[in-house]
Design a protein around this motif. Structure first.
Motif, mmCIF file in Angstrom:
data_model
loop_
_atom_site.group_PDB
_atom_site.id
_atom_site.type_symbol
_atom_site.label_atom_id
_atom_site.label_comp_id
_atom_site.label_asym_id
_atom_site.label_seq_id
_atom_site.Cartn_x
_atom_site.Cartn_y
_atom_site.Cartn_z
ATOM 1 N N ILE A 249 -4.731 4.019 -8.546
ATOM 2 C CA ILE A 249 -4.730 4.100 -7.088
ATOM 3 C C ILE A 249 -3.527 4.931 -6.672
ATOM 4 O O ILE A 249 -2.390 4.602 -6.996
ATOM 5 N N SER A 250 -3.776 6.033 -5.973
ATOM 6 C CA SER A 250 -2.670 6.925 -5.631
ATOM 7 C C SER A 250 -2.853 7.519 -4.239
ATOM 8 O O SER A 250 -3.907 7.395 -3.628
ATOM 9 N N GLY A 251 -1.800 8.166 -3.752
ATOM 10 C CA GLY A 251 -1.825 8.754 -2.417
ATOM 11 C C GLY A 251 -1.483 7.718 -1.369
ATOM 12 O O GLY A 251 -1.118 6.583 -1.673
ATOM 13 N N TYR A 252 -1.593 8.101 -0.093
ATOM 14 C CA TYR A 252 -1.356 7.158 1.000
ATOM 15 C C TYR A 252 -2.559 6.241 1.141
ATOM 16 O O TYR A 252 -3.667 6.678 1.433
ATOM 17 N N ILE A 253 -2.339 4.949 0.914
ATOM 18 C CA ILE A 253 -3.400 3.953 0.999
ATOM 19 C C ILE A 253 -3.159 3.124 2.250
ATOM 20 O O ILE A 253 -2.127 2.471 2.389
ATOM 21 N N TYR A 254 -4.125 3.141 3.167
ATOM 22 C CA TYR A 254 -3.918 2.530 4.479
ATOM 23 C C TYR A 254 -5.026 1.540 4.815
ATOM 24 O O TYR A 254 -6.218 1.827 4.656
ATOM 25 N N ASN A 255 -4.631 0.341 5.280
ATOM 26 C CA ASN A 255 -5.553 -0.662 5.812
ATOM 27 C C ASN A 255 -6.687 -0.992 4.850
ATOM 28 O O ASN A 255 -7.852 -1.092 5.243
ATOM 29 N N CYS A 256 -6.357 -1.179 3.572
ATOM 30 C CA CYS A 256 -7.359 -1.562 2.579
ATOM 31 C C CYS A 256 -7.205 -3.035 2.220
ATOM 32 O O CYS A 256 -6.103 -3.579 2.199
ATOM 33 N N ASP A 257 -8.325 -3.685 1.941
ATOM 34 C CA ASP A 257 -8.326 -5.110 1.629
ATOM 35 C C ASP A 257 -8.615 -5.308 0.140
ATOM 36 O O ASP A 257 -9.733 -5.103 -0.317
ATOM 37 N N PHE A 258 -7.573 -5.703 -0.609
ATOM 38 C CA PHE A 258 -7.700 -5.968 -2.037
ATOM 39 C C PHE A 258 -7.706 -7.478 -2.316
ATOM 40 O O PHE A 258 -7.462 -7.899 -3.446
ATOM 41 N N SER A 259 -7.994 -8.276 -1.321
ATOM 42 C CA SER A 259 -7.975 -9.737 -1.481
ATOM 43 C C SER A 259 -8.887 -10.173 -2.628
ATOM 44 O O SER A 259 -10.072 -9.834 -2.663
ATOM 45 N N GLY A 260 -8.324 -10.939 -3.561
ATOM 46 C CA GLY A 260 -9.121 -11.472 -4.660
ATOM 47 C C GLY A 260 -9.552 -10.442 -5.686
ATOM 48 O O GLY A 260 -10.306 -10.771 -6.610
ATOM 49 N N ALA A 261 -9.102 -9.204 -5.575
ATOM 50 C CA ALA A 261 -9.495 -8.159 -6.524
ATOM 51 C C ALA A 261 -8.749 -8.327 -7.843
ATOM 52 O O ALA A 261 -7.654 -8.889 -7.896
ATOM 53 N N ASP A 262 -9.344 -7.838 -8.924
ATOM 54 C CA ASP A 262 -8.704 -7.874 -10.236
ATOM 55 C C ASP A 262 -7.988 -6.540 -10.451
ATOM 56 O O ASP A 262 -8.620 -5.503 -10.641
ATOM 57 N N LEU A 263 -6.655 -6.587 -10.392
ATOM 58 C CA LEU A 263 -5.839 -5.382 -10.489
ATOM 59 C C LEU A 263 -5.082 -5.315 -11.816
ATOM 60 O O LEU A 263 -4.106 -4.573 -11.944
ATOM 61 N N ARG A 264 -5.563 -6.045 -12.798
ATOM 62 C CA ARG A 264 -4.877 -6.041 -14.086
ATOM 63 C C ARG A 264 -5.026 -4.670 -14.770
ATOM 64 O O ARG A 264 -6.114 -4.132 -14.880
#
Length: 200
Positions: free
Chosen positions: A137-152
């Protein structure tokens, strides 16, 4: 016949052919055609298409438009999505694992989607409960919902929040591990993310 007249005729012909191809692919989507496996669909237009469950696996989708399309449970595994537009598209529970290239994601819904290894640039998108393991995930990230996401295992070193310096994104319940690379100075615990070891 003058060269200007010939050039004008060629331009008009090209426009007509392009419009016809665009219409034909949009019509296929509306008519229930959903098997596009391994096809070269470069530049095609599926805007507003009803494509739930469609198979785009291993397809070449460079510069394809899926704006406001419904793509729930669609299969994009292994597809080349370089320059694809998913603006306003619904990709709930879609499989975008092992895709190649970077798509344009604005107001897109990826809830519970499988997004292994994807290169993400996004604004105003929802990834609630999505599996983003090993993605970037790169660049300007705005108003995104990662709730409960698997970011491992996700690499977010190149991610920036809005120019104003405040993080507008939501991370509550998102999972991360020792291999998750956060932006410098970012505290995942402070935004509600949860540390969880690898399943390996």
């Amino acid at each position: 016949m003058g060269s200007n007249t010939v050039s004008s005729m060629v331009r008009n012909f090209t426009f007509i052919v392009t419009a016809a191809l665009t219409f034909s692919f949009a019509s296929l989507a509306c008519a229930g055609q959903k098997d596009f496996h391994d096809q070269d669909l470069t530049g095609k237009n599926f805007d507003n298409g009803s494509l739930n469950g469609a198979d785009f696996s291993d397809a070449i989708l460079k510069q394809v438009h899926f704006d406001k399309a419904t793509l729930r449970h669609a299969n994009f595994k292994g597809a080349d999505i370089s320059g694809v537009w998913f603006t306003g598209a619904d990709l709930t529970e879609a499989d975008l694992s092992d895709t190649k290239g970077t798509s344009v994601n604005i107001r897109s819904h990826f809830d519970k989607a499988i997004i292994h290894g994807m290169d993400l640039h996004c604004n105003d998108c929802s990834f609630k409960g999505a599996d983003l393991r090993e993605s970037k995930i790169s660049g300007y990230i705005y108003n995104c919902d990662f709730s409960g996401a698997d970011l491992r295992g996700v690499n977010m070193r190149g991610m920036s929040v809005t120019a104003g310096g405040s993080d507008s994104n939501r991370w509550k319940g998102a999972l991360y591990d020792d291999d998750t690379a956060w932006p410098e100075g970012f505290d995942p615990k402070a935004v509600g993310a949860i540390f969880k070891g690898s399943d390996k």
